[in-house]
Design a protein around this motif. Structure first.
Motif, short mmCIF file in Angstrom:
data_model
loop_
_atom_site.label_atom_id
_atom_site.label_comp_id
_atom_site.label_asym_id
_atom_site.label_seq_id
_atom_site.Cartn_x
_atom_site.Cartn_y
_atom_site.Cartn_z
N ASP B 184 0.76 -1.22 -0.01
CA ASP B 184 0.07 -0.05 0.00
C ASP B 184 0.80 1.31 -0.09
O ASP B 184 0.63 2.21 -0.65
N PHE B 185 1.94 1.41 0.82
CA PHE B 185 2.84 2.41 0.68
C PHE B 185 3.46 2.76 -0.40
O PHE B 185 3.43 3.80 -0.88
N LEU B 186 3.72 1.68 -1.20
CA LEU B 186 4.44 1.89 -2.55
C LEU B 186 3.26 2.30 -3.44
O LEU B 186 3.65 3.32 -4.27
N ALA B 188 0.44 4.09 -2.76
CA ALA B 188 0.10 5.41 -2.57
C ALA B 188 1.19 6.48 -3.12
O ALA B 188 0.75 7.39 -3.63
N THR B 202 12.58 7.33 -1.60
CA THR B 202 12.09 8.04 -0.59
C THR B 202 10.96 7.31 0.58
O THR B 202 10.77 7.95 1.49
N VAL B 203 10.36 6.24 -0.07
CA VAL B 203 9.43 5.45 0.57
C VAL B 203 10.13 4.26 1.36
O VAL B 203 9.86 4.01 2.61
N PRO B 206 13.89 4.41 3.55
CA PRO B 206 13.82 4.92 4.97
C PRO B 206 12.92 3.93 6.06
O PRO B 206 13.17 3.83 7.20
N LEU B 207 12.22 2.90 5.47
CA LEU B 207 11.56 1.89 6.23
C LEU B 207 12.31 0.71 6.32
O LEU B 207 11.89 -0.15 7.22
N MET B 288 10.76 2.54 15.53
CA MET B 288 9.74 3.20 14.53
C MET B 288 8.93 2.36 13.98
O MET B 288 8.79 1.82 12.82
N THR B 289 7.61 2.00 14.89
CA THR B 289 6.65 1.12 14.29
C THR B 289 5.19 1.90 14.20
O THR B 289 5.43 3.21 13.75
N GLY B 290 4.36 1.41 14.47
CA GLY B 290 3.07 2.25 14.24
C GLY B 290 2.40 2.18 13.02
O GLY B 290 2.19 3.57 12.37
N LEU B 291 2.59 1.17 12.07
CA LEU B 291 2.10 1.33 10.78
C LEU B 291 0.54 1.36 10.62
O LEU B 291 -0.13 1.93 9.75
N LYS B 292 0.25 0.81 11.64
CA LYS B 292 -1.62 0.96 11.65
C LYS B 292 -1.97 0.83 13.01
O LYS B 292 -1.22 0.16 13.83
N GLY B 293 -3.35 1.19 13.16
CA GLY B 293 -3.73 1.44 14.44
C GLY B 293 -4.37 0.20 15.15
O GLY B 293 -4.52 -0.74 14.80
#
Lengths: 352, 293
Positions: B184-186, B188, B202-203, B206-207, B288-293
């Motif tokens: 989904d990140f890519l 988007a 850029t996407v 960094p992840l 650095m987590t928290g990709l989804k709630g």
């Protein structure tokens, strides 16, 4: 804003055809919701609209132009994903402004536009935070903000509320509806939740197995479902389906009672559909449609769901919350004639 | 308020409960600690002796005491004043830095492509790359040498670097890490108008900072300490890397252990810096987590 047209859209993955030639026209500024069970092809349709997958055959037109061979960025659409797809390493400001990276706007104009969108979504105070510091609802707003910032002609939403809890989902639903009323952009929204579909849509598209089953306003699809699938999919709790046979005196249900209505059909096997909220207790002086035994009760507060055993089948009725029948009680149920739906049991198609 | 006060103080008392040192240690626990302690000693002793020897005079080096009787910084002065050391140090730094940057970029690009794009023969390419991991370096040295000779790369930086500019291990590592980046990140980013290279940079990159950091540490240390290949491919002392150069202390002027150890002690400084810098990113990446709630 723009119209969206789908003409004979077919999509295959390998040898499996998942969309079998669907047609749809979405008006300019309309809010259309695709709804259906998992695997019905709704998300595939959305991905084809976005340009993320290639069309096997058929045409997609946005604003009257065929976009089959255009890259996603050339379609001037924006998409909000189920998992939000906001980047954890970027601040809210950078996430919202991400869609403007390739824009030719000046830096000052970009900042203004980001502030404008953040203001619209009530996120001005959160612009410097990272997604990890936001709640689920706030992350969803960032995702919507990123979609809005480019001012696209069509918004595509892919089950954007499914990761939120029930309360937040209701709140976000309202916000999306309000947003649509404010900006008026065409929205194509995909969900498997029929309540979401009913509350948000100008028109609902109900899909099953790669086919569009019915397209209509929420009230149309609820009041006049064109087949058994739509009748059972739309409305919660689901419509009761009782098998019967057509006879000279009406429809004789397999469970015994006869519905004295003359149907204009050649079909002999009939399925009678009655929504639970149309099936209510009959007073002693009223003619009842069924009489059965209370099996289970589910009090919901304003109303109580009552599972009633009718011979060898079970129906669900809704009674006012103040009436709480006891398990094992005999209960007489009635339904208004105009709320009884008849379907050809062999084809599933409604009998008018 | 008073209730809250009581609860808070009770909680603090609980949190501050001291470790009971008098608790009798179980035998298994004693054995575990002993094994760990011995392991630690085995790992640390060479470093301790390296540092100790670097502060000794030549006549003291076969004396196994850890703290020299008469410590000296003469060895450091000698090594640092010897122009060759700087040359070898710079050579190692250039080679390790370039190969690290190159391996991170190319391994990531190939790993990303193999992970996120569907194309015919994808698995064959991946298996082919992986299969090279089964070939030991010693077996590759001869073909590398022949290749370097035929291309005229002997006695050049490129000759030393070329086997390491892309690694099969790094490709595998990066591919596995890119699996954790949601599609989904890519997508988007694709809808937002970025091209595939921009999306990668850029996407996606960094992840996977923890993977990049781990790879950078492995590649840098591998190249910084590389010995056999730089020794084979170069015979010009001006192109020696630090490990190769340090051996000249034992060849040219007998075995001058105190100088070798001094050089080795100085050579560990960049590796420590690299490790400390990238370790921070590994930890930050994990947090650095928290990709989804």
């Amino acid at each position: 804003m723009a119209t969206v047209e789908i003409k004979g859209l077919v999509k295959t993955f390998g040898k499996t055809e998942v969309l079998h030639g669907i047609d749809l026209a979405v008006e300019d500024g309309e809010f259309v919701v695709f709804v259906g069970p998992s695997g019905c092809g709704k998300s595939t349709t959305l991905r084809l609209l976005a340009g993320l997958d290639e069309v096997t055959s058929g045409e997609i037109l946005i604003g009257g132009n065929v976009v089959n061979n255009l890259e996603p960025k050339e379609r001037n659409i924006a998409m909000v994903f189920q998992n939000y797809a906001i980047y954890p390493h970027m601040s809210v400001r950078k996430n919202i402004g991400f869609g403007l990276r390739t824009s030719k706007m000046s830096k000052a104009d970009k900042v203004t536009r980001i502030d404008e969108v953040a203001g619209l979504l009530g996120m001005t105070d959160l612009l410097d935070r990272k997604p990890g510091q936001l709640s689920g609802g706030q992350r969803q707003r960032v995702a919507i903000g990123r979609a809005m910032v480019r001012d696209p002609v069509v918004f595509l939403f892919d089950e954007p509320l499914s990761n939120l809890d029930a309360q937040l989902r209701t709140q976000m639903r309202l916000e999306i509806k309000k947003l649509h009323q404010d900006v008026g952009t065409t929205i194509v929204f995909v969900t498997h939740d029929q309540v979401e579909a009913m509350t948000l849509a100008d028109r609902i598209v109900i899909m099953e197995d790669g086919y569009i089953q019915q397209v209509g306003t929420p009230s149309e699809v609820y009041q006049n479902p064109i087949n058994m699938f739509v009748a059972q999919f739309i409305g919660a709790p689901s419509m009761n389906m009782l098998p019967g046979k057509k006879s000279d005196v009406g429809v004789v249900l397999d469970t015994g009672p006869t519905i004295p209505l003359n149907l204009n059909t050649d079909a002999s096997n009939i399925m009678v559909g009655i929504r639970p909220n149309d099936l209510t207790p009959a007073r002693d002086d009223e003619l009842a449609l069924f009489e059965g035994t209370v099996l289970i009760i589910e009090p919901l507060g304003p109303e109580t769901l009552v599972y009633v055993e009718l011979y060898d089948c079970e129906v669900l009725a809704t009674v006012p919350g103040r009436i709480v029948p006891k398990i094992g009680d005999k209960i007489r149920l009635k339904a208004p004639e105009e709320e009884i739906h008849f379907f050809n049991a062999d084809t599933g198609v409604v009998i008018q | 308020m008073s209730d809250i006060g009581i609860k808070t103080s009770a909680a603090s008392l609980n949190a501050a409960k001291p470790y009971n040192y008098n608790k009798r240690m179980e035998p298994a626990r004693v054995i575990r600690w002993t094994i760990l302690f011995l392991g630690g000693v085995v790992m640390v002793m060479p470093i301790v002796f390296m540092l100790s020897t670097s502060f000794k005079w030549p006549h003291e080096i076969y004396n196994l005491m850890i703290i020299p009787d008469d410590p000296t910084i003469e060895n450091y002065t000698y090594v640092l004043e010897d122009g060759r050391f700087y040359k070898w140090f710079i050579n190692s730094l250039i080679i390790a830095t370039i190969t690290t940057i190159s391996a991170v970029i190319f391994d990531s690009l190939v790993g990303y492509t193999l992970c996120k794009f569907r194309f015919r023969g994808r698995m064959i390419v991946f298996v082919a790359i992986l299969s090279t991991l089964m070939i030991p370096t010693e077996m590759l040295v001869i073909p590398w040498y022949l290749m370097a000779r035929d291309f005229g790369w002997l006695n050049s930086y490129w000759g030393i670097m070329f086997p390491g500019v892309m690694t099969a291990f790094g490709t595998f590592l990066m591919k596995q890490f890119f699996e954790s980046v949601p599609d989904d990140f890519l997508e988007a980013a694709r809808i937002d108008g970025l091209n595939e290279f921009q999306i990668w940079w850029t996407v996606a990159m960094p992840l996977v900072t923890p993977a990049i950091s781990a790879l950078a540490i492995f590649v840098f240390l591998g190249n910084w300490t590389a010995f056999i290949w730089p020794l084979i491919v170069t015979n010009d002392p001006a192109l020696y890397t630090l490990p190769v150069g340090l051996t000249t202390f034992s060849v040219e002027q007998d075995v001058e252990w105190e100088l070798i150890m001094t050089g080795a002690a100085l050579a560990t400084i960049p590796t420590l810096i690299v490790f400390l810098v990238f370790q921070r990113y590994i930890i930050r990446g994990v947090v650095m987590t928290g990709l989804k709630g």
